[in-house]
Design a protein around this motif. Structure first.
Motif, PDB file in Angstrom:
ATOM      1  N   GLY A  27       3.372  -5.688  -3.235  1.00  0.00           N
ATOM      2  CA  GLY A  27       3.392  -6.119  -4.500  1.00  0.00           C
ATOM      3  C   GLY A  27       2.331  -6.346  -5.285  1.00  0.00           C
ATOM      4  N   PHE A  28       1.036  -5.904  -4.903  1.00  0.00           N
ATOM      5  CA  PHE A  28       0.051  -5.830  -5.755  1.00  0.00           C
ATOM      6  C   PHE A  28      -0.076  -4.841  -6.974  1.00  0.00           C
ATOM      7  CE2 PHE A  28      -1.590  -7.734  -1.945  1.00  0.00           C
ATOM      8  CZ  PHE A  28      -2.275  -8.723  -2.374  1.00  0.00           C
ATOM      9  N   TYR A  29       0.582  -3.511  -6.531  1.00  0.00           N
ATOM     10  CA  TYR A  29       0.610  -2.538  -7.633  1.00  0.00           C
ATOM     11  C   TYR A  29       2.093  -1.948  -7.411  1.00  0.00           C
ATOM     12  CZ  TYR A  29      -4.492  -2.821  -8.078  1.00  0.00           C
ATOM     13  OH  TYR A  29      -5.716  -2.950  -8.362  1.00  0.00           O
ATOM     14  N   PRO A  30       2.957  -3.013  -7.985  1.00  0.00           N
ATOM     15  CA  PRO A  30       4.565  -2.333  -7.707  1.00  0.00           C
ATOM     16  C   PRO A  30       4.527  -1.032  -8.215  1.00  0.00           C
ATOM     17  CG  PRO A  30       4.076  -4.377  -9.255  1.00  0.00           C
ATOM     18  CD  PRO A  30       2.682  -3.846  -8.787  1.00  0.00           C
ATOM     19  N   PRO A  31       5.608  -0.173  -7.538  1.00  0.00           N
ATOM     20  CA  PRO A  31       5.526   1.191  -7.924  1.00  0.00           C
ATOM     21  C   PRO A  31       6.234   1.588  -9.261  1.00  0.00           C
ATOM     22  CG  PRO A  31       7.320   0.399  -6.437  1.00  0.00           C
ATOM     23  CD  PRO A  31       6.435  -0.455  -6.553  1.00  0.00           C
ATOM     24  N   ASN A  32       5.652   2.738  -9.928  1.00  0.00           N
ATOM     25  CA  ASN A  32       6.425   2.874 -11.248  1.00  0.00           C
ATOM     26  C   ASN A  32       7.875   3.386 -11.207  1.00  0.00           C
ATOM     27  OD1 ASN A  32       3.036   3.789 -11.671  1.00  0.00           O
ATOM     28  ND2 ASN A  32       3.918   2.277 -13.055  1.00  0.00           N
ATOM     29  N   LYS A  33       8.195   4.205 -10.020  1.00  0.00           N
ATOM     30  CA  LYS A  33       9.126   4.538  -9.730  1.00  0.00           C
ATOM     31  C   LYS A  33       9.653   4.476  -8.315  1.00  0.00           C
ATOM     32  CE  LYS A  33       9.394   8.747 -12.582  1.00  0.00           C
ATOM     33  NZ  LYS A  33       8.887  10.061 -12.447  1.00  0.00           N
ATOM     34  N   GLY A  34      11.020   4.412  -7.967  1.00  0.00           N
ATOM     35  CA  GLY A  34      11.277   4.221  -6.548  1.00  0.00           C
ATOM     36  C   GLY A  34      11.507   2.782  -6.240  1.00  0.00           C
ATOM     37  N   SER A  35      12.134   2.753  -5.055  1.00  0.00           N
ATOM     38  CA  SER A  35      12.440   1.295  -4.683  1.00  0.00           C
ATOM     39  C   SER A  35      12.016   0.975  -3.171  1.00  0.00           C
ATOM     40  CB  SER A  35      14.031   1.067  -4.662  1.00  0.00           C
ATOM     41  OG  SER A  35      14.604   1.728  -5.753  1.00  0.00           O
ATOM     42  N   ILE A  36      11.963  -0.240  -3.023  1.00  0.00           N
ATOM     43  CA  ILE A  36      11.367  -0.714  -1.620  1.00  0.00           C
ATOM     44  C   ILE A  36      12.442  -1.635  -0.964  1.00  0.00           C
ATOM     45  CG2 ILE A  36       9.453  -1.707  -0.276  1.00  0.00           C
ATOM     46  CD1 ILE A  36       7.730  -0.560  -2.774  1.00  0.00           C
ATOM     47  N   TYR A  37      12.816  -1.486   0.302  1.00  0.00           N
ATOM     48  CA  TYR A  37      13.853  -2.687   0.833  1.00  0.00           C
ATOM     49  C   TYR A  37      13.180  -2.922   2.116  1.00  0.00           C
ATOM     50  CZ  TYR A  37      17.129   0.029  -2.290  1.00  0.00           C
ATOM     51  OH  TYR A  37      17.421   0.445  -3.290  1.00  0.00           O
ATOM     52  N   LEU A  38      13.179  -4.421   2.126  1.00  0.00           N
ATOM     53  CA  LEU A  38      12.766  -5.003   3.368  1.00  0.00           C
ATOM     54  C   LEU A  38      14.086  -5.572   4.064  1.00  0.00           C
ATOM     55  CD1 LEU A  38      10.003  -6.001   4.809  1.00  0.00           C
ATOM     56  CD2 LEU A  38      10.502  -8.257   3.755  1.00  0.00           C
ATOM     57  N   ASP A  39      14.315  -5.267   5.183  1.00  0.00           N
ATOM     58  CA  ASP A  39      15.576  -5.619   6.054  1.00  0.00           C
ATOM     59  C   ASP A  39      16.777  -5.482   5.247  1.00  0.00           C
ATOM     60  OD1 ASP A  39      14.136  -6.625   8.417  1.00  0.00           O
ATOM     61  OD2 ASP A  39      13.184  -8.267   7.181  1.00  0.00           O
ATOM     62  N   GLY A  40      16.742  -4.548   4.332  1.00  0.00           N
ATOM     63  CA  GLY A  40      17.775  -4.027   3.478  1.00  0.00           C
ATOM     64  C   GLY A  40      18.037  -4.737   2.189  1.00  0.00           C
ATOM     65  N   LYS A  41      16.808  -5.685   2.173  1.00  0.00           N
ATOM     66  CA  LYS A  41      16.766  -6.503   0.523  1.00  0.00           C
ATOM     67  C   LYS A  41      15.991  -5.746  -0.078  1.00  0.00           C
ATOM     68  CE  LYS A  41      15.965 -11.016  -0.883  1.00  0.00           C
ATOM     69  NZ  LYS A  41      14.776 -11.592  -0.900  1.00  0.00           N
ATOM     70  N   ASP A  42      16.202  -5.483  -1.431  1.00  0.00           N
ATOM     71  CA  ASP A  42      15.309  -4.732  -2.403  1.00  0.00           C
ATOM     72  C   ASP A  42      14.229  -5.581  -2.760  1.00  0.00           C
ATOM     73  OD1 ASP A  42      14.105  -3.433  -4.323  1.00  0.00           O
ATOM     74  OD2 ASP A  42      15.821  -3.123  -5.830  1.00  0.00           O
ATOM     75  N   ILE A  43      12.906  -5.412  -2.487  1.00  0.00           N
ATOM     76  CA  ILE A  43      11.947  -6.156  -2.846  1.00  0.00           C
ATOM     77  C   ILE A  43      10.765  -5.560  -3.884  1.00  0.00           C
ATOM     78  CG2 ILE A  43      11.839  -7.298  -0.644  1.00  0.00           C
ATOM     79  CD1 ILE A  43       9.378  -5.540  -0.048  1.00  0.00           C
ATOM     80  N   THR A  44      11.203  -4.498  -4.403  1.00  0.00           N
ATOM     81  CA  THR A  44      10.471  -3.609  -5.405  1.00  0.00           C
ATOM     82  C   THR A  44       9.974  -4.686  -6.466  1.00  0.00           C
ATOM     83  OG1 THR A  44      12.031  -1.942  -5.108  1.00  0.00           O
ATOM     84  CG2 THR A  44      10.508  -1.666  -6.732  1.00  0.00           C
ATOM     85  N   GLY A  45       8.675  -4.751  -6.613  1.00  0.00           N
ATOM     86  CA  GLY A  45       7.995  -5.518  -7.645  1.00  0.00           C
ATOM     87  C   GLY A  45       7.890  -6.948  -7.568  1.00  0.00           C
TER      88      GLY A  45
END
Ligand SMILES: Nc1ncnc2c1ncn2[C@@H]1O[C@H](COP(=O)(O)OP(=O)(O)OP(=O)(O)O)[C@@H](O)[C@H]1O
Ligand SMILES: [Mg+2]
Lengths: 272, 357
Positions: free
Chosen positions: A68-86
């Protein structure tokens, strides 16, 4: 280190559980520079996942996107199936992600013990009233958490320096203290950014052992960034190689390190 | 010597996390506590109420500022304004007939609310910008106080504080007032000492040292900065109220002017950022040194038979006092608290001073 392959095969069997971490098409730019683009990676439960690449290839940027320090400009991140992008870093921490930094991020002026105790922050409820009424409110909590910390101190063999200021201890130990601080948070996912940089062969061996034991005893999944290929092939289950911010190979370490593009990137690139 | 680590063994985490792990430290602290308690028997009421009492109250106030500036690392140039909010709210509450215990609490809470609302806006900026914003807060408060007779008490801009009372018992004796100040200072001191061994203290230092590292440990820096501002404003507010109730007896805007803000900051810096014992020294120096130097210069002039004109007499103490501060900060930039720490560390390993780090 051969037994690791067996471990990996055993875990392959229960691959049905959702991945601990999944990144889909991550892109991050800094001004005009595209630091990473199109990075996909997925880390299974209990897996040690290696991330390699020459200097400036975007490894740290990937971890900064995840935490989360530099959230992606594109794309998604999931932690244990949960969206944590940004999600902000302090919230990512409460979701069970711990990390160490490439350039050490210990708090100078504090002892080793206090630094590690800070790793317990998300399991504690610090505040003004507990501080004012220390004997009744804070002490029981502090003592409970101290016990968890002491277990990790013992595990990482830091007993003899627990009351030293972190400022003065050698770098190898600093890296270990930072690992301890990350471990006491009891994360599901541990991100280690070059934990063995600047270490000699013996210290590297210790660190590798600690990482394997942490996985074995605590069931932690690990994202390991490392320049030392022997470490990566020795302890990682799977790995991903980056070059100029793009994925060039991924899969089993012994295959990836032979991939011509990886060999090229390392021999032709900045890194010798 | 005196301070010894050998032979001190802790066999539980509770024992190891005592406020004073070294017997000599504990004994020294207990000695000063006892001294504070029996002070009314030892010194006359002139010294008690015109030196000791303000020293204790200002120490409590400076400790509050040390929380936000020393511990959380946020420069604050509007601390006197926060004290003013506390003092005026408490005095008005007391005039309204609210018992003093609650009036002090009201003073603290309103200072805390104003202080943290302000921080909420100010914390969007960092470092020097934050310092300037807090300075602006000071000027706004000065303006409000001098321009609203309803708050500052009419045309003379002075507000008489009702007689201090606890549990309905009016406290008018010098000794009684001294003990009020003493108790408040003791409470704040114990709080500050506890900070060294709780998660709150660690979180504040983490935010000050490396906010990104704090964040990855789950420490929300914005939240903890607000907590630091709110708590320090509470301490400042109550200290302002106690100061008016036990020392000034009336509240006036110039008691809480920008000069005072800078003076409290000087107390904290000379004492040592983050150092509790240092704050006691720092306040003593800033508050009491001018008087002492003044006395020495005046007496010295007479003894030597020098004919100094009034102007020189007024300037020498100020210059000496300024030089003193500069010398102290040159010898030990971390302040008097660190200076004390150095002496203690030296004595701890004496005579094996080659072990000194
Ligand atoms: N905060 C930032 N601002 C601007 N550019 C950045 C920033 N962080 C990274 N970059 C750029 O992104 C690219 C990737 O950097 P990154 O730190 O992720 O590489 P790395 O693979 O971790 O390298 P190393 O092995 O040296 O640690 C580099 O070109 C770098 O200059
Ligand atoms: Mg890097």
């Amino acid at each position: 280190m051969k037994e690791m392959d067996n471990n990996y095969n055993r875990r392959q069997a229960d691959a049905k559980v959702p991945p601990v971490l999944e990144c889909c098409g991550i892109e991050r730019r800094f001004g005009g520079i595209v630091a990473v683009t199109g990075v996909d990676l997925s880390i299974r439960r209990g897996e040690i996942f290696g991330l390699v690449g020459p200097n400036g290839s975007g490894k740290t940027t990937v971890t900064n996107a995840i935490t989360g320090f530099y959230p992606p400009n594109k794309g998604s991140i999931y932690l244990d199936g949960k969206d944590i992008t940004g999600t902000a870093p302090h919230k990512v921490a409460t979701l069970g992600v711990a990390r160490t930094f490439q350039n050490l991020a210990l708090f100078n002026g504090m002892s080793v013990l206090e630094n590690i105790l800070l790793g317990r922050h998300i399991h504690m409820k610090p505040g003004v009233f507990p501080t004012a009424l220390y004997w009744w409110l804070a002490r029981p909590e502090e003592m409970r958490n101290r016990e968890v910390v002491e277990e990790v101190i013992e595990f990482l063999q830091l007993e003899s320096i627990r009351n030293e200021l972190v400022d003065g201890i050698p770098i190898g130990l600093k890296k270990r203290v930072e690992l301890a601080r990350a471990l006491v948070a009891e994360p599901h996912l541990l991100i280690l950014d070059e934990p063995m940089a600047g270490m000699n062969q013996e210290e590297k061996g210790y660190m590798a052992r600690f990482i394997l034991d942490a996985r074995a005893e605590r069931g932690i999944s690990v994202l390991l960034i490392e320049h030392h290929m022997d470490v990566i092939t020795g302890i990682c289950d799977r790995m991903l190689a980056l070059n100029y911010g793009e994925m060039i190979a991924s899969g089993l370490p012994k295959e990836v390190v032979k991939d011509p593009r990886v060999v090229d990137a390392y021999i032709g690139g900045a890194h010798g | 010597m005196f301070y010894r680590l050998s032979g001190v063994h802790h066999n539980s985490y509770v024992s190891e996390s005592r406020l004073y792990r070294i017997p000599a430290d504990r004994n020294l602290a207990l000695f000063f506590l006892a001294l504070g308690l029996v002070a009314p028997l030892l010194v006359g009421s002139l010294y008690l109420n015109s030196y000791l009492l303000p020293w204790l109250v200002w120490t409590a106030a400076a400790l509050g500022l040390n929380l936000v500036t020393g511990w959380a690392g946020q420069l604050h140039l509007g601390y006197a304004a926060v004290m003013a909010v506390g003092a005026y709210s408490a005095v008005h509450a007391a005039k309204f007939g609210i018992p003093w215990e609650f009036a002090l609490l009201i003073g603290g809470i309103s200072a805390s609310v104003v202080g943290s609302l302000f921080a909420f806006a100010a914390l969007r900026v960092k470092g020097l910008y934050l310092a300037l914003t807090t300075l602006a807060m000071q000027f706004v408060m000065d303006w409000v106080l001098t321009h609203s007779p309803a708050i500052s008490g009419g045309s003379h801009a002075s507000l008489q504080a009702p007689t201090f009372a606890l549990l309905g018992q009016p406290i008018t004796s010098d000794i009684g007032l001294y003990y009020i100040a003493f108790s408040w200072c003791l409470l704040v001191t114990v709080f500050m000492l506890n900070l060294r061994r709780t998660g709150l203290g660690r979180a504040l230092v983490a935010v000050r040292e490396k906010d990104y590292a704090a964040a990855i440990l789950g420490v929300n820096s914005f939240y903890y900065k607000i907590v630091a501002f709110a708590t320090s404003s509470f301490i400042g507010g109550v200290s302002g109220a106690v100061l008016v109730a036990t020392f000034f007896f009336l509240a006036a805007p110039e008691q809480f002017s920008v000069t005072v803000s800078i003076q409290v900051l000087a107390m904290v810096i000379v004492g040592g950022l983050g150092s509790t014992i240092g704050t006691f020294f720092g306040v003593a120096l800033i508050l009491l040194a001018p008087g002492v130097v003044n006395g020495i210069v005046a007496k010295g002039a007479i003894a030597l038979g020098l004919q100094l004109n009034v102007e020189t007499l007024a300037h020498i103490p100020t210059a000496t006092y300024g030089a003193l501060i500069i010398i102290i900060l040159m010898v030990e930039p971390l302040g008097l608290g660190k200076l004390y720490g150095n002496i203690r560390d030296y004595l701890m390993v004496w005579p094996f001073d080659q072990l000194k780090r």
